[in-house]
Design an enzyme around this catalytic site. Structure first.
Site, PDB file in Angstrom:
ATOM      1  N   SER A 171       7.233  -3.503  -2.042  1.00  5.17           N
ATOM      2  CA  SER A 171       7.202  -3.630  -3.506  1.00  5.17           C
ATOM      3  C   SER A 171       8.179  -2.602  -4.058  1.00  5.17           C
ATOM      4  O   SER A 171       8.527  -1.635  -3.371  1.00  5.17           O
ATOM      5  CB  SER A 171       5.786  -3.308  -3.989  1.00  5.17           C
ATOM      6  OG  SER A 171       5.772  -3.012  -5.365  1.00  5.17           O
ATOM      7  N   TYR A 195      -2.146   1.643  -4.305  1.00  4.32           N
ATOM      8  CA  TYR A 195      -1.105   0.634  -4.038  1.00  4.32           C
ATOM      9  C   TYR A 195       0.225   1.310  -3.720  1.00  4.32           C
ATOM     10  O   TYR A 195       0.907   0.947  -2.742  1.00  4.32           O
ATOM     11  CB  TYR A 195      -0.980  -0.264  -5.278  1.00  4.32           C
ATOM     12  CG  TYR A 195      -0.088  -1.470  -5.119  1.00  4.32           C
ATOM     13  CD1 TYR A 195      -0.575  -2.655  -4.569  1.00  4.32           C
ATOM     14  CD2 TYR A 195       1.241  -1.433  -5.537  1.00  4.32           C
ATOM     15  CE1 TYR A 195       0.239  -3.773  -4.440  1.00  4.32           C
ATOM     16  CE2 TYR A 195       2.060  -2.550  -5.410  1.00  4.32           C
ATOM     17  CZ  TYR A 195       1.559  -3.713  -4.864  1.00  4.32           C
ATOM     18  OH  TYR A 195       2.364  -4.828  -4.739  1.00  4.32           O
TER      19      TYR A 195
HETATM   20  P1  NAD Z   1      -1.763 -13.068  -4.475  1.00  5.92           P
HETATM   21  O1  NAD Z   1      -3.035 -12.452  -4.975  1.00  5.92           O
HETATM   22  O2  NAD Z   1      -1.252 -14.304  -5.124  1.00  5.92           O
HETATM   23  O3  NAD Z   1      -1.889 -13.370  -2.916  1.00  5.92           O
HETATM   24  C1  NAD Z   1      -2.440 -12.446  -2.026  1.00  5.92           C
HETATM   25  C2  NAD Z   1      -2.771 -13.148  -0.738  1.00  5.92           C
HETATM   26  O4  NAD Z   1      -3.399 -12.191   0.133  1.00  5.92           O
HETATM   27  C3  NAD Z   1      -3.765 -14.311  -0.908  1.00  5.92           C
HETATM   28  O5  NAD Z   1      -3.430 -15.362  -0.037  1.00  5.92           O
HETATM   29  C4  NAD Z   1      -5.092 -13.688  -0.514  1.00  5.92           C
HETATM   30  O6  NAD Z   1      -6.032 -14.618  -0.047  1.00  5.92           O
HETATM   31  C5  NAD Z   1      -4.613 -12.764   0.605  1.00  5.92           C
HETATM   32  N1  NAD Z   1      -5.599 -11.744   0.920  1.00  5.92           N
HETATM   33  C6  NAD Z   1      -6.170 -10.827   0.095  1.00  5.92           C
HETATM   34  N2  NAD Z   1      -7.095 -10.121   0.770  1.00  5.92           N
HETATM   35  C7  NAD Z   1      -7.094 -10.605   2.042  1.00  5.92           C
HETATM   36  C8  NAD Z   1      -7.842 -10.295   3.203  1.00  5.92           C
HETATM   37  N3  NAD Z   1      -8.782  -9.348   3.206  1.00  5.92           N
HETATM   38  N4  NAD Z   1      -7.579 -10.997   4.324  1.00  5.92           N
HETATM   39  C9  NAD Z   1      -6.646 -11.984   4.346  1.00  5.92           C
HETATM   40  N5  NAD Z   1      -5.916 -12.311   3.277  1.00  5.92           N
HETATM   41  C10 NAD Z   1      -6.145 -11.634   2.144  1.00  5.92           C
HETATM   42  O7  NAD Z   1      -0.698 -11.897  -4.499  1.00  5.92           O
HETATM   43  P2  NAD Z   1       0.911 -11.888  -4.453  1.00  5.92           P
HETATM   44  O8  NAD Z   1       1.371 -11.395  -5.762  1.00  5.92           O
HETATM   45  O9  NAD Z   1       1.433 -13.164  -3.933  1.00  5.92           O
HETATM   46  O10 NAD Z   1       1.149 -10.709  -3.417  1.00  5.92           O
HETATM   47  C11 NAD Z   1       1.616 -10.907  -2.104  1.00  5.92           C
HETATM   48  C12 NAD Z   1       2.254  -9.626  -1.592  1.00  5.92           C
HETATM   49  O11 NAD Z   1       3.391  -9.307  -2.390  1.00  5.92           O
HETATM   50  C13 NAD Z   1       1.314  -8.423  -1.673  1.00  5.92           C
HETATM   51  O12 NAD Z   1       1.506  -7.601  -0.533  1.00  5.92           O
HETATM   52  C14 NAD Z   1       1.790  -7.696  -2.906  1.00  5.92           C
HETATM   53  O13 NAD Z   1       1.518  -6.344  -2.874  1.00  5.92           O
HETATM   54  C15 NAD Z   1       3.289  -7.979  -2.838  1.00  5.92           C
HETATM   55  N6  NAD Z   1       3.961  -7.832  -4.127  1.00  5.92           N
HETATM   56  C16 NAD Z   1       3.610  -8.605  -5.196  1.00  5.92           C
HETATM   57  C17 NAD Z   1       4.283  -8.431  -6.392  1.00  5.92           C
HETATM   58  C18 NAD Z   1       3.970  -9.241  -7.612  1.00  5.92           C
HETATM   59  O14 NAD Z   1       4.507  -8.922  -8.683  1.00  5.92           O
HETATM   60  N7  NAD Z   1       3.174 -10.282  -7.535  1.00  5.92           N
HETATM   61  C19 NAD Z   1       5.297  -7.484  -6.498  1.00  5.92           C
HETATM   62  C20 NAD Z   1       5.622  -6.717  -5.393  1.00  5.92           C
HETATM   63  C21 NAD Z   1       4.942  -6.906  -4.205  1.00  5.92           C
END
Ligand code: NAD
Length: 259
Positions: A142, A155
């Protein structure tokens, strides 16, 4: 840029960025083991979406809080798909709170899911990759792996940790035909970010519309990063063309960390 014949695991791919990456890898020709939480209907919808590309798609319910389930998922992928060539550590959760009020169980869960699960998947997948002399490990970091924001202590700590883990393992595997890289998005409109708006509004004491505007303030482009943009970068890093890219942390953040 074909990934035909490659087998991938994408953790946390029932939603958001992980689902987008799983879809991009499948479109490039890879078979994909998807993973993540969700209702039966959500899992069926995710499986259908990734399957549309016509490659093999298998769902594994491993909980990223449980190291035994993670090891079993990797073993199952090797058994059912034949190998784990591409490992995308994407599962992640967020919680926003001042440090002195940060719930201890939320801290523990964020470190476990966002950081420690990548250690467990990598530890389990590397022996097979070494044997085959080919592997791609991609860690979803991130902008918060490079800079901090208030109220996100767990985080930011987990993502800085994952960035360090990426560099360390890249060095360990540099001559093994295995690359290890990080992707560091800015704000992407997914359920993870949508949930932050009410939390931020609460902790700042402002209306939700203002909280959303404040959330996007660090991103000079003023727009959310698209999930498809992250999928395209992941598919490139997974390809043969990216063989010399390792230990890198790719910002895809609309200029956030250029300030
Ligand atoms: P999201 O909430 O849409 O998806 C998260 C996924 O992780 C889901 O499929 C959920 O079921 C899974 N998950 C959560 N807990 C779990 C567990 N205990 N076991 C197995 N699976 C689990 O989130 P996202 O925004 O798509 O985030 C995905 C990644 O990208 C994360 O690592 C997040 O930190 C990173 N990220 C997101 C953003 C953003 O702006 N959305 C920015 C930077 C980084």
């Amino acid at each position: 840029m074909s990934l035909k014949g490659r087998n991938a695991i994408v953790t946390g791919s029932t939603s958001g960025i992980g689902l987008g990456i799983a879809t991009a890898l499948a479109k490039a020709g890879a078979n994909v083991m998807i993973n993540g939480l969700g209702s039966e209907a959500e899992i069926a919808a995710a499986t259908k979406e990734v399957s549309a590309a016509g490659t093999r798609v298998v769902y594994d319910p491993a909980n990223m809080l449980r190291h035994n389930q993670i090891a079993e998922m990797v073993e199952r992928c090797e058994r059912e798909l034949g190998s784990v060539d591409i490992l995308v550590n994407n599962a992640g959760i967020q919680h926003v709170s001042p440090v002195e009020e940060f719930p201890i169980e939320k801290w523990d869960a964020i470190i476990a899911i966002n950081l420690t699960s990548a250690f467990h998947t990598t530890r389990a997948a590397v022996p097979g990759m070494k044997k085959r002399k080919w592997g791609r490990i991609i860690n979803l970091c991130s902008a918060h792996s490079l800079v901090a924001s208030p109220f996100k202590s767990a985080y930011v700590s987990a993502k800085h940790g994952l960035a360090g883990f990426t560099k360390t393992v890249a060095l360990e595997l540099a001559t093994a035909g295995i690359t290890v890289n990080a992707i560091s998005p800015g704000f992407v409109k997914t359920p993870l970010v949508e949930k932050q708006v009410p939390d931020l509004a609460k902790s700042r004491g402002v209306p939700e519309a203002q909280a959303q505007k404040e959330l996007l303030e660090p991103q000079p482009t003023g727009r959310f990063v698209e999930i498809e943009e992250i999928g395209a970068l992941a598919a490139f890093l997974a390809s043969d063309a990216a063989a010399s890219i390792t230990g890198s942390n790719y910002s895809i953040d609309g200029g956030w960390t250029a300030r």
